[in-house]
Design an enzyme around this catalytic site. Structure first.
Site, PDB file in Angstrom:
ATOM      1  N   GLY A  63      19.966  39.270  36.294  1.00  0.00           N
ATOM      2  CA  GLY A  63      20.104  39.982  35.024  1.00  0.00           C
ATOM      3  C   GLY A  63      21.417  39.641  34.363  1.00  0.00           C
ATOM      4  O   GLY A  63      22.345  39.152  35.014  1.00  0.00           O
ATOM      5  N   CYS A  90      20.649  37.076  42.815  1.00  0.00           N
ATOM      6  CA  CYS A  90      21.759  37.050  41.852  1.00  0.00           C
ATOM      7  C   CYS A  90      22.202  38.485  41.514  1.00  0.00           C
ATOM      8  O   CYS A  90      22.748  39.159  42.375  1.00  0.00           O
ATOM      9  CB  CYS A  90      21.381  36.242  40.629  1.00  0.00           C
ATOM     10  SG  CYS A  90      22.817  35.633  39.757  1.00  0.00           S
ATOM     11  N   TYR A  91      21.934  38.970  40.294  1.00  0.00           N
ATOM     12  CA  TYR A  91      22.306  40.369  40.006  1.00  0.00           C
ATOM     13  C   TYR A  91      21.707  41.289  41.062  1.00  0.00           C
ATOM     14  O   TYR A  91      22.345  42.263  41.478  1.00  0.00           O
ATOM     15  CB  TYR A  91      21.791  40.772  38.614  1.00  0.00           C
ATOM     16  CG  TYR A  91      22.225  42.165  38.181  1.00  0.00           C
ATOM     17  CD1 TYR A  91      23.326  42.351  37.357  1.00  0.00           C
ATOM     18  CD2 TYR A  91      21.535  43.306  38.620  1.00  0.00           C
ATOM     19  CE1 TYR A  91      23.733  43.625  36.953  1.00  0.00           C
ATOM     20  CE2 TYR A  91      21.929  44.586  38.232  1.00  0.00           C
ATOM     21  CZ  TYR A  91      23.033  44.741  37.406  1.00  0.00           C
ATOM     22  OH  TYR A  91      23.429  45.992  37.019  1.00  0.00           O
ATOM     23  N   HIS A 177      19.014  31.058  42.370  1.00  0.00           N
ATOM     24  CA  HIS A 177      17.703  31.431  41.824  1.00  0.00           C
ATOM     25  C   HIS A 177      16.574  30.607  42.448  1.00  0.00           C
ATOM     26  O   HIS A 177      16.360  29.465  42.058  1.00  0.00           O
ATOM     27  CB  HIS A 177      17.698  31.228  40.303  1.00  0.00           C
ATOM     28  CG  HIS A 177      18.514  32.243  39.586  1.00  0.00           C
ATOM     29  ND1 HIS A 177      17.998  33.434  39.148  1.00  0.00           N
ATOM     30  CD2 HIS A 177      19.837  32.261  39.265  1.00  0.00           C
ATOM     31  CE1 HIS A 177      18.955  34.143  38.567  1.00  0.00           C
ATOM     32  NE2 HIS A 177      20.084  33.453  38.631  1.00  0.00           N
ATOM     33  N   GLU A 179      13.464  30.973  42.008  1.00  0.00           N
ATOM     34  CA  GLU A 179      12.280  30.919  41.138  1.00  0.00           C
ATOM     35  C   GLU A 179      12.300  29.757  40.162  1.00  0.00           C
ATOM     36  O   GLU A 179      11.275  29.443  39.564  1.00  0.00           O
ATOM     37  CB  GLU A 179      12.130  32.256  40.387  1.00  0.00           C
ATOM     38  CG  GLU A 179      13.179  32.570  39.329  1.00  0.00           C
ATOM     39  CD  GLU A 179      14.468  33.205  39.881  1.00  0.00           C
ATOM     40  OE1 GLU A 179      14.767  33.028  41.088  1.00  0.00           O
ATOM     41  OE2 GLU A 179      15.189  33.857  39.107  1.00  0.00           O
ATOM     42  N   ASP A 236      -9.346  33.618  26.099  1.00  0.00           N
ATOM     43  CA  ASP A 236      -9.099  34.985  26.577  1.00  0.00           C
ATOM     44  C   ASP A 236     -10.277  35.903  26.272  1.00  0.00           C
ATOM     45  O   ASP A 236     -10.810  36.575  27.158  1.00  0.00           O
ATOM     46  CB  ASP A 236      -7.838  35.571  25.931  1.00  0.00           C
ATOM     47  CG  ASP A 236      -6.645  34.666  26.097  1.00  0.00           C
ATOM     48  OD1 ASP A 236      -6.668  33.847  27.033  1.00  0.00           O
ATOM     49  OD2 ASP A 236      -5.708  34.757  25.295  1.00  0.00           O
ATOM     50  N   LYS A 382      -2.201  33.208  31.830  1.00  0.00           N
ATOM     51  CA  LYS A 382      -3.202  32.354  31.179  1.00  0.00           C
ATOM     52  C   LYS A 382      -3.866  31.383  32.164  1.00  0.00           C
ATOM     53  O   LYS A 382      -5.074  31.174  32.105  1.00  0.00           O
ATOM     54  CB  LYS A 382      -2.540  31.570  30.043  1.00  0.00           C
ATOM     55  CG  LYS A 382      -3.504  30.848  29.135  1.00  0.00           C
ATOM     56  CD  LYS A 382      -3.720  31.648  27.881  1.00  0.00           C
ATOM     57  CE  LYS A 382      -4.563  30.925  26.863  1.00  0.00           C
ATOM     58  NZ  LYS A 382      -4.749  31.752  25.651  1.00  0.00           N
TER      59      LYS A 382
HETATM   60  N1  LIG Z   1     -12.770  35.222  14.356  1.00  0.00           N
HETATM   61  C1  LIG Z   1     -12.672  36.232  15.221  1.00  0.00           C
HETATM   62  N2  LIG Z   1     -13.749  36.985  15.516  1.00  0.00           N
HETATM   63  C2  LIG Z   1     -13.662  38.017  16.374  1.00  0.00           C
HETATM   64  N3  LIG Z   1     -12.542  38.356  17.023  1.00  0.00           N
HETATM   65  C3  LIG Z   1     -11.441  37.645  16.771  1.00  0.00           C
HETATM   66  C4  LIG Z   1     -11.434  36.546  15.874  1.00  0.00           C
HETATM   67  N4  LIG Z   1     -10.186  36.037  15.844  1.00  0.00           N
HETATM   68  C5  LIG Z   1      -9.446  36.775  16.697  1.00  0.00           C
HETATM   69  N5  LIG Z   1     -10.190  37.749  17.263  1.00  0.00           N
HETATM   70  C6  LIG Z   1      -9.740  38.790  18.197  1.00  0.00           C
HETATM   71  O1  LIG Z   1      -8.337  38.795  18.229  1.00  0.00           O
HETATM   72  C7  LIG Z   1      -7.883  38.564  19.568  1.00  0.00           C
HETATM   73  C8  LIG Z   1      -6.581  37.790  19.584  1.00  0.00           C
HETATM   74  O2  LIG Z   1      -6.802  36.449  19.207  1.00  0.00           O
HETATM   75  P1  LIG Z   1      -6.072  35.279  19.997  1.00  0.00           P
HETATM   76  O3  LIG Z   1      -6.260  34.023  19.223  1.00  0.00           O
HETATM   77  O4  LIG Z   1      -4.687  35.713  20.311  1.00  0.00           O
HETATM   78  O5  LIG Z   1      -6.831  35.235  21.427  1.00  0.00           O
HETATM   79  P2  LIG Z   1      -8.154  34.432  21.845  1.00  0.00           P
HETATM   80  O6  LIG Z   1      -8.763  33.879  20.610  1.00  0.00           O
HETATM   81  O7  LIG Z   1      -9.018  35.284  22.679  1.00  0.00           O
HETATM   82  O8  LIG Z   1      -7.659  33.316  22.792  1.00  0.00           O
HETATM   83  P3  LIG Z   1      -6.740  32.064  22.410  1.00  0.00           P
HETATM   84  O9  LIG Z   1      -5.318  32.570  22.524  1.00  0.00           O
HETATM   85  O10 LIG Z   1      -7.089  31.074  23.437  1.00  0.00           O
HETATM   86  O11 LIG Z   1      -7.097  31.656  21.009  1.00  0.00           O
HETATM   87  C9  LIG Z   1      -9.040  37.845  20.246  1.00  0.00           C
HETATM   88  O12 LIG Z   1      -9.007  37.998  21.637  1.00  0.00           O
HETATM   89  C10 LIG Z   1     -10.231  38.513  19.608  1.00  0.00           C
HETATM   90  O13 LIG Z   1     -10.467  39.750  20.252  1.00  0.00           O
HETATM   91  N1  LIG Z   2      21.868  35.372  36.830  1.00  0.00           N
HETATM   92  C1  LIG Z   2      22.346  36.579  37.149  1.00  0.00           C
HETATM   93  O1  LIG Z   2      21.652  37.430  37.702  1.00  0.00           O
HETATM   94  C2  LIG Z   2      23.755  36.852  36.770  1.00  0.00           C
HETATM   95  C3  LIG Z   2      24.282  38.122  37.374  1.00  0.00           C
HETATM   96  C4  LIG Z   2      25.613  38.553  36.773  1.00  0.00           C
HETATM   97  N2  LIG Z   2      25.429  38.927  35.396  1.00  0.00           N
HETATM   98  C5  LIG Z   2      26.626  37.417  36.914  1.00  0.00           C
HETATM   99  O2  LIG Z   2      27.057  36.861  35.944  1.00  0.00           O
HETATM  100  O3  LIG Z   2      26.979  37.091  38.026  1.00  0.00           O
END
Ligand SMILES: Nc1ncnc2c1ncn2[C@@H]1O[C@H](COP(=O)(O)OP(=O)(O)OP(=O)(O)O)[C@@H](O)[C@H]1O
Ligand SMILES: NC(=O)CC[C@H](N)C(=O)O
Ligand SMILES: O=c1[nH]c(=O)c2[nH+]cn([C@@H]3O[C@H](COP(=O)(O)O)[C@@H](O)[C@H]3O)c2[nH]1
Ligand SMILES: [Mg+2]
Length: 526
Positions: A63, A90-91, A177, A179, A236, A382
């Site tokens: 952090g 870290c933190y 870190h 990660e 999605d 995703k």
């Molecule tokens: N043309 C559409 N018809 C119906 N629902 C829609 C339409 N466009 C967007 N949405 C709704 O809005 C939401 C958000 O859209 P978004 O583009 O972020 O996600 P996604 O289309 O499901 O996936 P992706 O991020 O892969 O495009 C969708 O999941 C859907 O529920």
């Molecule tokens: N990356 C961190 O978690 C940093 C921790 C703390 N802020 C430091 O500077 O040491």
């Protein structure tokens, strides 16, 4: 009647990451899930008594704060009463030291970059097979003394306490870190912690998730209630819709809205794939005239977004009102395709990050519709959604589809959105994507599209002077869409695309390729 539905964290062994606001915190979660250990992140201020499940182990993230500063965040000491292993990063390690003796101070200099780890205590299970490897440091504070009850496990040139461990409890701290990918054996170290030390089951797979999730949906919805959801044909919403359709069949009603700014053949393809291919109960609403009518004369990008968002809600609600559930009751639930990054963003200890564009989704529906929410993907990243899509045999093309913004081509036609302008952008986009697929580059690119610029430029075709518009091509590589690099094509590829677009699309005199990264540019042009 209310039913209790078990959370995913109650079904799968779960490692809890407590977030102190590091930009890397979510990566800890991702890394652990990559080796099939279910991991969830909560803010560092989480009260342990308010958790409805017991973690198998706890990781305290890094952090930006300093533990000794007034107002800096601190963890609920009840984590020590759970009797589960704890790892401070870290933190997080500095927090462990602060609690056990307060030996943390500002270092003489910041340490940022690679260091080599020297493991002093080879018997420490956290460091199994991790000795003498490169680690990544990013800190300004350091331990000034060993905390009470701890020993030194590893050192580096600049950090005499690169890693510490409690003498009797399974509590560990590391200054670097694990990660980030710059830490060569970071994944192994995290695995040692989660699997060997915490004994977490490596059963987090989409094949296991799917059954739990389907029965969760069935319990939640019950035997008669019905669900609606907006489905765009994006990965999605399609994966979420397929889950609902497996769980409750015809009691799920998907609604797709053609807003007049979709891509070429999109409405037909989505309709066919979702109904014939996936057996989803889908209604297609053609509202293109309504959308295009309202967009007339509008040039401001945020206004376009707002108009499309609001019209979308009107159309959706109108359509939803037409559905007559067989039970005779009203529709009870609304499906949303919320993903884990959205959840992380909303619970982030730092608070939601600065909004640059108002990305709409169907969130606005909730207040007046009084529907209960179903969010079957809210625990997933995703790539997990894609893996789930593959398991449910959703076609590859759909699973690996680039994201497409809700306002569609309206924010890729710069300036006023007219049917003629949309047509130009749509045709150019189609050619670009077709060539990308032919070249086998679609999966390497995170997102690609054509934007139509509202400027005219002089050209020459067949001895005739032309004066037409400009297409800008954009293709980017990114992991999180927060930052992005432009994709490096071969010159011959760009040459081919440019030539096809100018020849095949009426109204285009010139093609350019956008070579700006994000930041400073955004992915979309508007
Ligand atoms: N043309 C559409 N018809 C119906 N629902 C829609 C339409 N466009 C967007 N949405 C709704 O809005 C939401 C958000 O859209 P978004 O583009 O972020 O996600 P996604 O289309 O499901 O996936 P992706 O991020 O892969 O495009 C969708 O999941 C859907 O529920
Ligand atoms: N990356 C961190 O978690 C940093 C921790 C703390 N802020 C430091 O500077 O040491
Ligand atoms: O649903 C959406 N509604 C929007 O208004 C919107 N604007 C941008 N995007 C998508 O978000 C990602 C990042 O885009 P930017 O760098 O342009 O903000 C990219 O994937 C963009 O396509 C949107 N998605
Ligand atoms: Mg979409």
């Amino acid at each position: 009647m209310s039913v209790t539905v078990e959370e995913v964290s109650a079904v799968f062994d779960t490692i809890l990451v407590l977030d102190f606001g590091s930009q890397y915190s979510h990566l800890i979660t991702r890394r652990l899930r990559e080796f099939n250990v279910y991991t969830e992140m909560l803010p560092c201020t989480q009260k342990i008594s308010e958790l409805s499940w017991k973690p198998k182990g706890i990781i305290l993230s890094g952090g930006p704060y300093s533990v000794y500063e007034e107002g800096s965040p601190h963890v609920d000491h009840a984590i020590f009463d759970l009797g589960v292993p704890i790892l401070g990063i870290c933190y997080g390690m500095q927090e462990l030291a602060w609690i056990n003796g307060k030996g943390v101070a500002r270092g003489e200099k910041r340490e940022y970059g690679p260091a080599t780890l020297d493991v002093q205590d080879q018997s420490c299970p956290l460091f199994k097979d991790v000795d003498h490897s490169q680690v990544w440091m990013s800190h300004g504070d350091k331990l000034s003394a060993l905390p009470t009850g701890f020993t030194t496990v590893a050192t580096s040139d600049n950090s005499p306490f690169a890693a510490i461990a409690h003498k009797t409890e399974k509590i560990y701290g590391i200054q670097f870190h694990p990660e980030v990918t710059h830490t060569a054996k970071g994944n192994l170290l995290l695995r040692n912690f989660a699997v060997d030390i915490c004994k977490a089951n490596q059963n987090w797979t989409m094949a296991n998730f799917i059954d739990t999730e389907i029965s969760r949906i069935r319990t939640l919805v019950g035997p008669t209630a019905e669900v609606i959801g907006a489905v765009s044909g994006g990965v999605d919403s399609t994966v979420a819709a397929k889950l609902l359709s497996i769980a409750i069949g015809e009691r799920f009603h998907a609604i797709y809205v053609d807003n007049g700014v979709m891509r070429k053949n999109e409405t037909e393809t989505v309709h066919k794939t979702l109904t014939e291919g996936l057996g989803i109960n889908l209604t297609v609403v053609d509202a293109s005239e309504e959308f295009l009518g309202k967009l007339k004369g509008v040039t401001d990008p945020e206004k376009k977004r707002k108009i499309i968002g609001n019209t979308f809600i009107e159309v959706f609600e109108r359509q939803a009102a037409l559905i007559q559930p067989k039970s005779g009751e009203e529709i009870e639930f609304l499906l949303q395709g919320t993903l884990y990054p959205d959840v992380i963003e909303s619970i982030s200890f730092k608070g939601p990050s600065h909004t640059i564009k108002t990305h709409h989704n169907v969130g606005g529906l909730l207040d007046d519709m009084k529907l209960k929410l179903i969010e079957p993907l809210r625990e997933l990243f995703k790539d997990e959604v894609r893996a789930l899509g593959e398991i449910m045999e959703i076609p590859h093309d759909l699973v690996w589809r680039h994201p497409f913004p809700g306002p569609g081509l309206a924010i890729r036609v710069l300036g006023e959105v007219t049917p003629a302008q949309v047509k130009i952008a749509r045709e150019a986009d189609f050619i670009f994507i077709e060539e990308i697929k032919k070249a086998g580059l679609y999966r390497e690119i995170s997102q690609a599209f054509a934007a139509l610029l509202p400027v005219k430029s002089v050209g020459v075709m067949g001895d005739q002077r032309t004066y037409e518009q400009v297409i800008a091509l954009r293709a980017i590589e990114t992991t999180d869409f927060m930052t992005a690099d432009w994709f490096v094509f071969e010159a011959s590829f760009l040459k081919r695309v440019a030539s096809r677009i100018v020849n095949e699309v009426d109204g285009v005199a010139r093609v350019t390729y956008d070579i700006t990264s994000k930041p400073p540019a955004t992915v979309e042009w508007e």
